[in-house]
Motif scaffolding. Structure first.
Motif, PDB file in Angstrom:
ATOM      1  N   GLY A 374       0.791  -1.221   0.000  1.00 45.42           N
ATOM      2  CA  GLY A 374       0.000   0.000   0.000  1.00 45.42           C
ATOM      3  C   GLY A 374       0.822   1.269   0.000  1.00 45.42           C
ATOM      4  O   GLY A 374       0.269   2.361  -0.191  1.00 45.42           O
ATOM      5  N   GLN A 375       2.120   1.158   0.216  1.00 35.45           N
ATOM      6  CA  GLN A 375       2.979   2.343   0.281  1.00 35.45           C
ATOM      7  C   GLN A 375       3.708   2.626  -1.035  1.00 35.45           C
ATOM      8  O   GLN A 375       4.413   3.631  -1.135  1.00 35.45           O
ATOM      9  N   ILE A 376       3.556   1.767  -2.034  1.00 34.51           N
ATOM     10  CA  ILE A 376       4.279   1.966  -3.280  1.00 34.51           C
ATOM     11  C   ILE A 376       3.778   3.189  -4.034  1.00 34.51           C
ATOM     12  O   ILE A 376       4.561   3.974  -4.589  1.00 34.51           O
ATOM     13  N   LEU A 414      16.851   5.290 -12.142  1.00 30.77           N
ATOM     14  CA  LEU A 414      16.474   4.365 -11.086  1.00 30.77           C
ATOM     15  C   LEU A 414      16.086   5.076  -9.794  1.00 30.77           C
ATOM     16  O   LEU A 414      15.540   4.451  -8.883  1.00 30.77           O
ATOM     17  N   ASP A 415      16.368   6.351  -9.691  1.00 28.06           N
ATOM     18  CA  ASP A 415      16.079   7.068  -8.454  1.00 28.06           C
ATOM     19  C   ASP A 415      14.606   6.915  -8.085  1.00 28.06           C
ATOM     20  O   ASP A 415      13.712   7.044  -8.920  1.00 28.06           O
ATOM     21  N   GLY A 416      14.370   6.592  -6.812  1.00 27.30           N
ATOM     22  CA  GLY A 416      13.011   6.463  -6.314  1.00 27.30           C
ATOM     23  C   GLY A 416      12.347   5.134  -6.599  1.00 27.30           C
ATOM     24  O   GLY A 416      11.179   4.925  -6.250  1.00 27.30           O
ATOM     25  N   THR A 417      13.065   4.205  -7.205  1.00 20.79           N
ATOM     26  CA  THR A 417      12.484   2.912  -7.588  1.00 20.79           C
ATOM     27  C   THR A 417      12.263   2.019  -6.370  1.00 20.79           C
ATOM     28  O   THR A 417      13.052   2.008  -5.424  1.00 20.79           O
ATOM     29  N   VAL A 418      11.181   1.244  -6.412  1.00 18.57           N
ATOM     30  CA  VAL A 418      10.930   0.192  -5.425  1.00 18.57           C
ATOM     31  C   VAL A 418      11.383  -1.128  -6.048  1.00 18.57           C
ATOM     32  O   VAL A 418      10.909  -1.510  -7.118  1.00 18.57           O
ATOM     33  N   VAL A 419      12.277  -1.810  -5.392  1.00 14.72           N
ATOM     34  CA  VAL A 419      12.846  -3.052  -5.916  1.00 14.72           C
ATOM     35  C   VAL A 419      12.121  -4.229  -5.274  1.00 14.72           C
ATOM     36  O   VAL A 419      11.847  -4.229  -4.064  1.00 14.72           O
ATOM     37  N   THR A 420      11.824  -5.238  -6.086  1.00 17.35           N
ATOM     38  CA  THR A 420      11.083  -6.392  -5.577  1.00 17.35           C
ATOM     39  C   THR A 420      11.658  -7.688  -6.121  1.00 17.35           C
ATOM     40  O   THR A 420      12.313  -7.711  -7.172  1.00 17.35           O
ATOM     41  N   CYS A 421      11.411  -8.782  -5.391  1.00 15.86           N
ATOM     42  CA  CYS A 421      11.782 -10.129  -5.843  1.00 15.86           C
ATOM     43  C   CYS A 421      10.722 -11.094  -5.334  1.00 15.86           C
ATOM     44  O   CYS A 421       9.533 -10.800  -5.426  1.00 15.86           O
ATOM     45  N   GLY A 422      11.127 -12.238  -4.798  1.00 16.36           N
ATOM     46  CA  GLY A 422      10.159 -13.202  -4.304  1.00 16.36           C
ATOM     47  C   GLY A 422       9.864 -13.045  -2.825  1.00 16.36           C
ATOM     48  O   GLY A 422       8.724 -13.184  -2.386  1.00 16.36           O
ATOM     49  N   HIS A 423      10.898 -12.729  -2.041  1.00 17.74           N
ATOM     50  CA  HIS A 423      10.729 -12.617  -0.590  1.00 17.74           C
ATOM     51  C   HIS A 423      11.381 -11.368  -0.018  1.00 17.74           C
ATOM     52  O   HIS A 423      11.046 -10.963   1.089  1.00 17.74           O
ATOM     53  N   GLY A 424      12.335 -10.791  -0.724  1.00 17.60           N
ATOM     54  CA  GLY A 424      12.974  -9.580  -0.244  1.00 17.60           C
ATOM     55  C   GLY A 424      14.483  -9.623  -0.230  1.00 17.60           C
ATOM     56  O   GLY A 424      15.144  -8.588  -0.327  1.00 17.60           O
ATOM     57  N   GLU A 425      15.073 -10.819  -0.128  1.00 13.39           N
ATOM     58  CA  GLU A 425      16.530 -10.896  -0.022  1.00 13.39           C
ATOM     59  C   GLU A 425      17.227 -10.416  -1.295  1.00 13.39           C
ATOM     60  O   GLU A 425      18.157  -9.611  -1.251  1.00 13.39           O
ATOM     61  N   ARG A 426      16.790 -10.935  -2.444  1.00 10.08           N
ATOM     62  CA  ARG A 426      17.418 -10.510  -3.701  1.00 10.08           C
ATOM     63  C   ARG A 426      17.156  -9.035  -3.994  1.00 10.08           C
ATOM     64  O   ARG A 426      18.023  -8.326  -4.524  1.00 10.08           O
ATOM     65  N   ALA A 427      15.960  -8.569  -3.643  1.00  8.48           N
ATOM     66  CA  ALA A 427      15.637  -7.163  -3.866  1.00  8.48           C
ATOM     67  C   ALA A 427      16.557  -6.261  -3.053  1.00  8.48           C
ATOM     68  O   ALA A 427      17.020  -5.225  -3.539  1.00  8.48           O
ATOM     69  N   MET A 428      16.825  -6.637  -1.805  1.00 10.35           N
ATOM     70  CA  MET A 428      17.712  -5.813  -0.993  1.00 10.35           C
ATOM     71  C   MET A 428      19.148  -5.878  -1.512  1.00 10.35           C
ATOM     72  O   MET A 428      19.868  -4.874  -1.487  1.00 10.35           O
ATOM     73  N   THR A 429      19.570  -7.049  -1.990  1.00 10.65           N
ATOM     74  CA  THR A 429      20.891  -7.126  -2.620  1.00 10.65           C
ATOM     75  C   THR A 429      20.952  -6.174  -3.799  1.00 10.65           C
ATOM     76  O   THR A 429      21.923  -5.413  -3.965  1.00 10.65           O
ATOM     77  N   ALA A 430      19.921  -6.197  -4.632  1.00  6.26           N
ATOM     78  CA  ALA A 430      19.885  -5.316  -5.800  1.00  6.26           C
ATOM     79  C   ALA A 430      19.901  -3.856  -5.386  1.00  6.26           C
ATOM     80  O   ALA A 430      20.644  -3.039  -5.948  1.00  6.26           O
ATOM     81  N   ALA A 431      19.078  -3.505  -4.406  1.00  9.84           N
ATOM     82  CA  ALA A 431      19.014  -2.116  -3.963  1.00  9.84           C
ATOM     83  C   ALA A 431      20.353  -1.657  -3.406  1.00  9.84           C
ATOM     84  O   ALA A 431      20.773  -0.511  -3.632  1.00  9.84           O
ATOM     85  N   ASP A 451       2.645 -11.554  -2.735  1.00 14.84           N
ATOM     86  CA  ASP A 451       2.199 -10.872  -1.516  1.00 14.84           C
ATOM     87  C   ASP A 451       1.510  -9.555  -1.876  1.00 14.84           C
ATOM     88  O   ASP A 451       0.505  -9.174  -1.272  1.00 14.84           O
ATOM     89  N   TRP A 452       2.064  -8.867  -2.885  1.00 18.99           N
ATOM     90  CA  TRP A 452       1.447  -7.626  -3.356  1.00 18.99           C
ATOM     91  C   TRP A 452       0.036  -7.896  -3.873  1.00 18.99           C
ATOM     92  O   TRP A 452      -0.903  -7.152  -3.562  1.00 18.99           O
ATOM     93  N   ALA A 453      -0.113  -8.950  -4.673  1.00 16.71           N
ATOM     94  CA  ALA A 453      -1.425  -9.278  -5.237  1.00 16.71           C
ATOM     95  C   ALA A 453      -2.430  -9.596  -4.137  1.00 16.71           C
ATOM     96  O   ALA A 453      -3.591  -9.158  -4.184  1.00 16.71           O
TER      97      ALA A 453
END
Length: 464
Positions: A374-376, A414-431, A451-453
């Motif tokens: 809801g915060q995206i 990429l500034d301001g982008t929300v990064v996502t993956c399956g659970h969060g670990e890869r997204a945080m690595t990417a970020a 989870d978003w859906a």
């Protein structure tokens, strides 16, 4: 000896998606097949049964982990068994197609099964003239066959055709013959998802879609069409395994480092890897740190994204109680073994006292916020999962770049982008990598697309 299932002990590395095997030969000796440099589980299984490893067989020059065969030869006086075509540069018994090794009651017969690699062997375990099972390495695996592009894309089709012939040869074995593959679910050597890690020839003839291909061309098209990306370190390890990995004289570990020592190392070009859980990294980390939470997939992403020729410094959090069921926890020894099994030996150490020590030394701290669905709002979204995951369902309008392709193929802004993956670990690595490269204002989605859906009640885009 009277061989039973109890004489075969599979040893599964869930993170790499592989199985090694320990075979009790019935006389206090054992055979190890495709053992990794991380021999802890194998040694524990051998000690529990009072076994000494007398033979260490490798089905091929592994690309995803360093072999433990050389270490077993040094420590246990094991005889190393491997393909003569592999031209290994250390003492071993070179085997050609059809060669047999007397194990003392049981016999191991080498079967040339090229495809996954040029020099690939399968090993048929015989009791007298009766085949008990076959160690198929990266040839026939549960539901598939291992990838054939590790020698380069220009040879992928040639080796796929060799793989076709190898699988046909294996299916000539009796249907009841057990199949003991090395690569399984979770392996980037192209194993499909699923819980089963062993099978039989008959079961694969009935259910393996590659074996159901009507001809060689169809087999090749199916196999090559299933290939996704693979970790960058795969391109290095086969040659190290051919030369022979460095022997370990002691268990790997992490030396404690002061904040001043960490700053000095970073100034001289070391990489900083933060192995704490995503929430802890998000709340505060050393600027420039790469997030790679210590979990079963830790070694894969370490080898995929970071160089092996520069010193690595690690940040860990307090180690939780094993009873909490938090995977690998924050165990420094576990982290060191995860790095060592894929050849990352340039370990400078870990920040003693973790982030508390860093803050107490009045050093800068960075954050990357975690956002709920809801915060995206209208912020751009970047999905960093594998292509097959992304096409299977993603947030509408999301951009896509596999984490393993970084820093190539990224959107210009990429500034301001929300990064996502399956659970969060890869997204945080990417970020963390993108922030290190200069992106600003990034955030990471809590959970993943599904989870978003669920949270929004909206449908995902994609094939399913």
């Amino acid at each position: 000896m009277s061989f039973t299932d109890e004489h075969l002990i599979p040893l599964v590395d869930v993170g790499l998606g592989n199985s090694a095997y320990l075979v009790d030969l019935g006389d206090g000796r054992a055979l190890a097949v495709d053992a990794s440099r991380d021999l802890r589980a194998l040694r524990a299984a051998a000690a529990e049964r009072g076994l000494r490893v007398a033979f260490a067989a490798d089905t091929h020059l592994h690309a995803d982990f360093l072999t433990g065969a050389l270490q077993l030869a040094a420590d246990d006086r094991a005889t190393v068994l491997a393909s003569a075509a592999g031209r290994r540069a250390f003492p071993h018994t070179p085997l050609a197609d059809g060669a047999e090794v007397d194990l003392g009651g049981l016999t191991l017969r080498a079967l040339a099964t090229p495809g996954h690699t040029d020099e690939h062997l399968s090993f048929l375990l015989l009791d007298g003239g009766r085949g008990l099972g076959v160690f198929t390495g990266g040839s026939l695996i549960v539901g598939s066959a291992a990838r054939t592009d590790l020698q380069g894309a220009d040879r992928a089709e040639e080796l796929a055709r060799a793989q076709y012939r190898s699988l046909r040869r294996l299916t000539e074995l009796p249907d009841e013959t057990a199949v003991w593959p090395t690569h399984g679910a979770g392996s980037f050597c192209s194993a499909p998802p699923g819980a089963e890690r062993t099978t039989t020839i008959g079961a694969q003839k009935a259910a393996n879609e590659l074996l159901a291909a009507p001809d060689e061309d169809a087999f090749v098209a199916r196999l090559l069409g299933s290939l996704g990306s693979y970790p960058a370190y795969f391109d290095r390890l086969a040659e190290i395994n051919r030369r022979g990995p460095a022997l370990l004289t002691a268990a790997p570990g992490l030396e404690p480092l002061t904040p001043a020592a960490v700053r000095s190392l970073l100034a001289s070009g070391a990489y900083l890897v933060d192995a704490r859980p995503v929430k802890e990294f998000a709340a505060g980390h050393i600027p420039g740190a790469v997030s790679n939470a210590l979990r079963p997939a830790f070694a894969t992403w370490l080898g995929w994204l970071l160089p092996d020729d520069v010193p690595l410094v690690f940040v860990l959090g307090p180690s939780p109680s094993p009873s909490l069921g938090l995977g690998l926890g924050q165990d420094a020894a576990e982290l060191a073994w995860q790095a060592a099994k894929i050849g990352y030996d340039r370990i400078a150490g870990q920040l003693a006292g973790g982030m508390d020590a860093w803050r107490s030394d009045h050093q800068p701290v960075a954050t990357i916020p975690l956002l709920t669905a809801g915060q995206i709002g209208d912020r751009p979204v970047l999905d960093v999962r594998q292509t097959s995951e992304f096409t299977g369902g993603h947030i509408p309008g999301a951009g896509h770049a596999e984490l393993g392709t970084f820093p190539a193929d990224l959107p210009a802004t990429l500034d301001g982008t929300v990064v996502t993956c399956g659970h969060g670990e890869r997204a945080m690595t990417a970020a963390s990598l993108l922030t290190r490269a200069g992106a600003d204002g990034l955030a990471v989605l809590v959970g993943g697309a599904h989870d978003w859906a669920e949270a929004t009640g909206r449908a995902l885009e994609g094939d399913s």
